[in-house]
Design an enzyme around this catalytic site. Structure first.
Site, PDB file in Angstrom:
ATOM      1  N   ASP A 133      -2.099  -2.252  -9.211  1.00 56.23           N
ATOM      2  CA  ASP A 133      -3.523  -1.966  -9.322  1.00 56.23           C
ATOM      3  C   ASP A 133      -3.709  -0.527  -9.766  1.00 56.23           C
ATOM      4  OD1 ASP A 133      -4.051  -4.517  -8.471  1.00 56.23           O
ATOM      5  OD2 ASP A 133      -4.422  -3.956  -6.387  1.00 56.23           O
ATOM      6  N   ARG A 151     -15.694  -3.024  -3.418  1.00 57.74           N
ATOM      7  CA  ARG A 151     -14.346  -3.578  -3.536  1.00 57.74           C
ATOM      8  C   ARG A 151     -14.116  -4.228  -4.899  1.00 57.74           C
ATOM      9  NH1 ARG A 151     -14.597  -7.351   1.578  1.00 57.74           N
ATOM     10  NH2 ARG A 151     -16.634  -7.674   0.600  1.00 57.74           N
ATOM     11  N   ASN A 170       1.625  -4.666  -5.775  1.00 57.58           N
ATOM     12  CA  ASN A 170       1.589  -5.968  -5.119  1.00 57.58           C
ATOM     13  C   ASN A 170       2.871  -6.746  -5.404  1.00 57.58           C
ATOM     14  OD1 ASN A 170      -1.429  -6.262  -4.112  1.00 57.58           O
ATOM     15  ND2 ASN A 170      -1.462  -5.252  -6.104  1.00 57.58           N
ATOM     16  N   LYS A 222       0.827  -1.205   0.000  1.00 55.78           N
ATOM     17  CA  LYS A 222       0.000   0.000   0.000  1.00 55.78           C
ATOM     18  C   LYS A 222       0.865   1.259   0.000  1.00 55.78           C
ATOM     19  CE  LYS A 222      -3.708  -2.623   0.741  1.00 55.78           C
ATOM     20  NZ  LYS A 222      -3.115  -3.961   0.905  1.00 55.78           N
ATOM     21  N   ARG A 234      -5.834  -4.859 -12.749  1.00 56.02           N
ATOM     22  CA  ARG A 234      -4.597  -5.539 -12.372  1.00 56.02           C
ATOM     23  C   ARG A 234      -3.695  -5.630 -13.601  1.00 56.02           C
ATOM     24  NH1 ARG A 234      -2.712  -8.995  -8.611  1.00 56.02           N
ATOM     25  NH2 ARG A 234      -3.371  -7.244  -7.298  1.00 56.02           N
ATOM     26  N   ARG A 282     -11.294  -5.665 -12.420  1.00 55.54           N
ATOM     27  CA  ARG A 282     -12.206  -6.297 -11.458  1.00 55.54           C
ATOM     28  C   ARG A 282     -13.264  -5.279 -11.062  1.00 55.54           C
ATOM     29  NH1 ARG A 282      -6.907  -7.428  -8.193  1.00 55.54           N
ATOM     30  NH2 ARG A 282      -6.719  -5.304  -9.009  1.00 55.54           N
ATOM     31  N   GLU A 320      -2.022   0.508  -5.797  1.00 55.59           N
ATOM     32  CA  GLU A 320      -1.246  -0.462  -5.029  1.00 55.59           C
ATOM     33  C   GLU A 320      -0.159  -1.069  -5.904  1.00 55.59           C
ATOM     34  OE1 GLU A 320      -3.349  -3.491  -2.877  1.00 55.59           O
ATOM     35  OE2 GLU A 320      -4.865  -2.094  -2.111  1.00 55.59           O
ATOM     36  N   LYS A 369      -7.866   1.844   4.122  1.00 57.66           N
ATOM     37  CA  LYS A 369      -7.515   0.431   4.113  1.00 57.66           C
ATOM     38  C   LYS A 369      -6.286   0.172   4.971  1.00 57.66           C
ATOM     39  CE  LYS A 369      -5.749   1.265  -0.585  1.00 57.66           C
ATOM     40  NZ  LYS A 369      -5.848   0.853  -2.003  1.00 57.66           N
TER      41      LYS A 369
END
Length: 328
Positions: A276, A236, A286, A127, A213, A228, A284, A162
């Protein structure tokens, strides 16, 4: 090149969802190439007199939704006997995860290629590391102060808050100005001011374009990704939270974001990452166990695991030559 021994550190393989598990896709590709697969969980890793060792179980894997693995052997041995280790343990990113990276760092010091680099797994929070690239990100705040979060909410009218150590949309909240639950949510997520959280201005494109993504391998983005899109009133954009998956081809803006971060990812040894993007913004980075390659492959008839292993095999060859030179 002699047989390559690959180690994969992950959650229990019996508990995965084989139709979408990236670690399984990697093991299937390794097996296709004739590599020996050594499966490990975090509890299998240990240091013995400073030497990194593990319980390693050899696997056969199958592209079968009901029977996706078979244990064909087991040994206790030095991690230095492996050519490469993939660290694929899912968050939470807690002290136990950090301890495991220390063991893997010792293996790296003994000549094993570890993907992603253990030190960078500790240093790069998924994050917060977006703060290194503010030109790519929405307005954001990293704090544990209830007062500061409320001022940020007043400024932006609608925000996302978050935690820094979870995945799959867990404990992610959207707060709109005037929400009667604001105080409760902030107290809960910050543990009454005792825990840092990330807040970001709400990006309305999440509702129509979804949370995209993008997979980056050795600094180069894959041409296609998965968006997504939240469903059923859920905010979400996570497949684990029931979001709808829709494929897309990377836009110029997507590629620009990748170009801004790719050199840093390579410098830090973050060989396989998943970023993301919502609308025009990076949200983000990841690095622990990025997913979604099977969904992309299914939509576009790609083989991202093969692309990953082509590049990985080159790194292993280079690493072997370096080890031979050191022995001379």
């Amino acid at each position: 090149m002699s047989e390559i021994r690959i180690g994969v550190v992950m959650d229990p393989i019996s508990s995965i969802h084989p139709e979408k598990d990236t670690s399984l896709a990697f093991m299937l590709e390794a097996q296709q190439r004739g590599w020996q697969i050594n499966y490990m969980e975090m509890a299998d890793l240990f240091l013995h007199d400073g030497r990194p060792e593990a319980r390693m179980r050899q696997l056969k894997v199958f592209n079968d939704l009901h029977n996706w693995f078979e244990i064909i052997g087991e040994e206790y041995g030095a991690l230095s006997n492996l050519d490469v280790i993939l660290m694929r343990k899912d968050p939470p990113f807690d002290i136990e995860y950090i301890m495991a990276t220390y063991i893997l760092e010792r293996a790296e010091e003994e000549g094993v290629l570890v993907v992603n680099k253990p030190r960078s797994l500790r240093d790069v929070n998924e994050k917060i590391f977006t703060a290194w690239f503010p030109q790519c990100c929405p307005p954001s705040l990293f704090t544990r102060s209830k007062k500061d979060i409320k001022i940020f909410l007043e400024t932006h009218s609608k925000i996302v808050v978050k935690p820094t150590d979870k995945m799959g949309g867990k404990s992610v909240y959207v707060i709109a100005k005037g929400d009667v639950n604001t105080n409760v949510i902030i107290d809960e997520i910050t543990e009454s001011g005792n825990r840092y959280i990330q807040a970001q201005a709400y990006i309305p494109e999440i509702e129509t374009m979804g949370d995209k993504r993008i997979i980056i391998i050795d600094g180069i983005p894959v041409d296609y990704g998965i968006a997504r899109i939240p469903t059923g009133g859920d905010h979400r954009g996570n497949l684990a939270a029931g979001a709808l998956a829709k494929g897309f081809r990377l836009s110029e803006r997507d590629r620009w974001i990748c170009s801004q971060i790719s050199a840093t990812l390579k410098e830090r040894g973050l060989f396989f990452t998943g970023i993301d993007v919502i609308g025009d913004y990076l949200t983000e980075i990841n690095v622990t166990s990025p997913t979604c390659i099977r969904e992309i492959d299914k939509l576009y008839n790609t083989n991202i695991a093969a692309l990953f292993f082509d590049k990985l095999q080159n790194l292993i060859s280079e690493n072997r030559f370096q080890k031979m030179d050191k022995k001379k």
